[in-house]
Design an enzyme around this catalytic site. Structure first.
Site, PDB file in Angstrom:
ATOM      1  N   TRP A 102     -79.231 -35.031  -6.044  1.00 19.74           N
ATOM      2  CA  TRP A 102     -78.013 -34.363  -5.573  1.00 19.74           C
ATOM      3  C   TRP A 102     -76.841 -35.330  -5.511  1.00 19.74           C
ATOM      4  CZ3 TRP A 102     -77.706 -29.643  -6.620  1.00 19.74           C
ATOM      5  CH2 TRP A 102     -78.868 -28.867  -6.636  1.00 19.74           C
ATOM      6  N   ASP A 172     -72.705 -34.763   2.252  1.00 18.07           N
ATOM      7  CA  ASP A 172     -73.369 -33.537   1.790  1.00 18.07           C
ATOM      8  C   ASP A 172     -74.554 -33.299   2.734  1.00 18.07           C
ATOM      9  OD1 ASP A 172     -74.839 -31.552   0.613  1.00 18.07           O
ATOM     10  OD2 ASP A 172     -74.946 -32.476  -1.371  1.00 18.07           O
ATOM     11  N   LYS A 196     -80.109 -22.883   3.380  1.00 16.79           N
ATOM     12  CA  LYS A 196     -81.289 -23.626   3.828  1.00 16.79           C
ATOM     13  C   LYS A 196     -81.450 -23.472   5.333  1.00 16.79           C
ATOM     14  CE  LYS A 196     -80.029 -26.404  -0.019  1.00 16.79           C
ATOM     15  NZ  LYS A 196     -81.128 -26.183  -0.948  1.00 16.79           N
TER      16      LYS A 196
HETATM   17  N1  PMP Z   1     -76.552 -30.639  -2.338  1.00 19.68           N
HETATM   18  C1  PMP Z   1     -77.809 -30.576  -1.899  1.00 19.68           C
HETATM   19  C2  PMP Z   1     -78.335 -31.687  -1.034  1.00 19.68           C
HETATM   20  C3  PMP Z   1     -78.609 -29.481  -2.227  1.00 19.68           C
HETATM   21  O1  PMP Z   1     -79.876 -29.427  -1.797  1.00 19.68           O
HETATM   22  C4  PMP Z   1     -78.076 -28.444  -3.023  1.00 19.68           C
HETATM   23  C5  PMP Z   1     -78.870 -27.204  -3.378  1.00 19.68           C
HETATM   24  N2  PMP Z   1     -80.200 -27.280  -3.407  1.00 19.68           N
HETATM   25  C6  PMP Z   1     -76.772 -28.564  -3.479  1.00 19.68           C
HETATM   26  C7  PMP Z   1     -76.030 -29.663  -3.098  1.00 19.68           C
HETATM   27  C8  PMP Z   1     -76.149 -27.506  -4.330  1.00 19.68           C
HETATM   28  O2  PMP Z   1     -75.950 -26.400  -3.577  1.00 19.68           O
HETATM   29  P1  PMP Z   1     -75.489 -24.993  -4.161  1.00 19.68           P
HETATM   30  O3  PMP Z   1     -76.645 -24.452  -4.911  1.00 19.68           O
HETATM   31  O4  PMP Z   1     -75.150 -24.235  -2.914  1.00 19.68           O
HETATM   32  O5  PMP Z   1     -74.309 -25.245  -5.032  1.00 19.68           O
END
Ligand code: PMP
Length: 360
Positions: A102, A172, A196
């Protein structure tokens, strides 16, 4: 009706009380004769829902004065782009800490919009740890420093908030916001996709210090400018109304269950139960440095990867679902968000012990 224990990394399990309340209010919200889904976002009913959700979130996190709380769309992924667009002024550099999949996505998105300095990376050891801050190569005049507080795929979590002096810290927290108390005042911007620990997909939360809003150079287009959404109290366009409503129910559920101190206690106990079992077994392995292990997402491998399909099929028979690891890394992963009861983790550990005893 059987409800399974759902270990999905997201969208993930929600508190049963919240789902029951949403079901109860589905056709007629508080005597209004309509579902929240059918309400005008500008009507007094929905405005009261949105205001209550924001107030409860502020209470839960003890958000200090001087921060906007924004309810946006586009997921955490849109924030990967909105952050540099809004915080970079002219040719400033932005610092990023690379702790996994991520963080890499955030870095790659920012590279198209800013000068990115990867101040530290854990790629040398397969993203199994948080690099020590004494070794970070931070820039002198960074517009901000970005880190991924919890790597949902790799299972690496910062148990602390980086301190880089006056440089605003951007975090994040998609997969660990609301899992523990947080000193918001130490952060310039916090963001999270809701699906989540917060509520349904379709909603993204941004908590941003007021002085960081409206400074982007060049100014971003209106929909991508925090200033637009701050000024309109997240009602510039139609917000994801039902997702905001369910997130609000989750905030109330957390408040009624002891707030974030109590949530942290439950999360520590759940994570300990699973990690202690993994560490005591020859059959299962978690590759992350002990101090940096995530309380929310626990990746693990079996001694023999040929047994993975069997493991998952047997788990599903025991109503333990969504344990397959992310496709980019394989193996298994158990996500232990706020709504996962300790009984679910105990059931998983019991199953893992049985499986190892039979197949090991
Ligand atoms: N950052 C993290 C730490 C994530 O776990 C995720 C999604 N699993 C995202 C960003 C991306 O999120 P989204 O699918 O809401 O764009």
């Amino acid at each position: 009706m059987t409800r399974v224990f759902n270990f999905s990394a997201g969208p993930g399990t929600l508190p049963e009380e919240v789902l029951l309340q949403a079901a109860d209010e589905m056709l007629d919200w508080h005597g209004s004769g309509q579902s929240v889904m059918e309400m005008s976002h500008r009507g007094k009913n929905f405005i009261s829902i949105a205001e209550q959700a924001e107030a409860d979130l502020r209470t839960l996190l003890a958000v200090p004065d001087g921060y906007h709380v924004l309810f946006l769309q586009g997921g955490a992924s849109l924030q990967f782009e909105m952050i540099p667009m809004n915080l970079i002024q002219g040719r400033n550099v932005a610092d990023y800490i690379n702790t996994g999949e991520w963080a890499k996505k955030a870095i790659n998105a920012a590279k198209a919009l800013a000068d990115v300095n990867v101040a530290a990376s854990a790629e040398d050891r397969s993203f199994s740890y948080v690099p020590d801050p004494s070794e970070w190569q931070v820039s002198e005049n960074a517009a901000y420093l970005h880190y991924t507080a919890n790597e949902t795929i790799g299972g690496v979590e910062f148990g602390w908030i980086p301190d880089v002096g006056d440089v605003p810290v951007v975090s994040d927290m998609s997969s660990n916001l609301l899992s523990r108390p947080l000193d918001v005042s130490r952060l310039g911007l916090i963001y999270a996709g809701a699906q989540k620990n917060i509520g349904p997909a379709g909603l993204a939360l941004v908590i941003v210090r007021e002085d960081l809003v409206g400074i982007g150079e060049p100014a971003p287009p209106a929909m991508l400018d925090y200033a637009t959404h701050a000024k309109a109290r997240s009602m510039y366009n139609t917000p994801p109304t039902f997702a905001v409503y369910v997130a609000g129910l989750v905030f109330q559920w957390l408040l009624e269950n002891g707030g974030l101190d109590a949530a942290e206690e439950r999360n520590v106990a759940k994570a300990k139960l699973l990690y202690d079992f993994i560490d005591s077994s020859e059959f299962y392995l978690n590759p992350v440095e002990v101090a940096d292990r995530s309380r929310m997402n626990v990746p693990f491998r079996l001694a023999d990867s040929a047994l993975e399909a069997d493991f998952l099929a047997g788990a599903a028979k025991n109503d333990l679902v969504e344990l397959k690891g992310h496709r980019s890394v394989g193996g298994m992963r158990a996500s232990l968000y706020n709504a996962m009861p300790i009984e679910g983790v105990q059931a998983l550990v019991d199953y893992m012990a049985d499986f190892a005893a039979t197949k090991g």
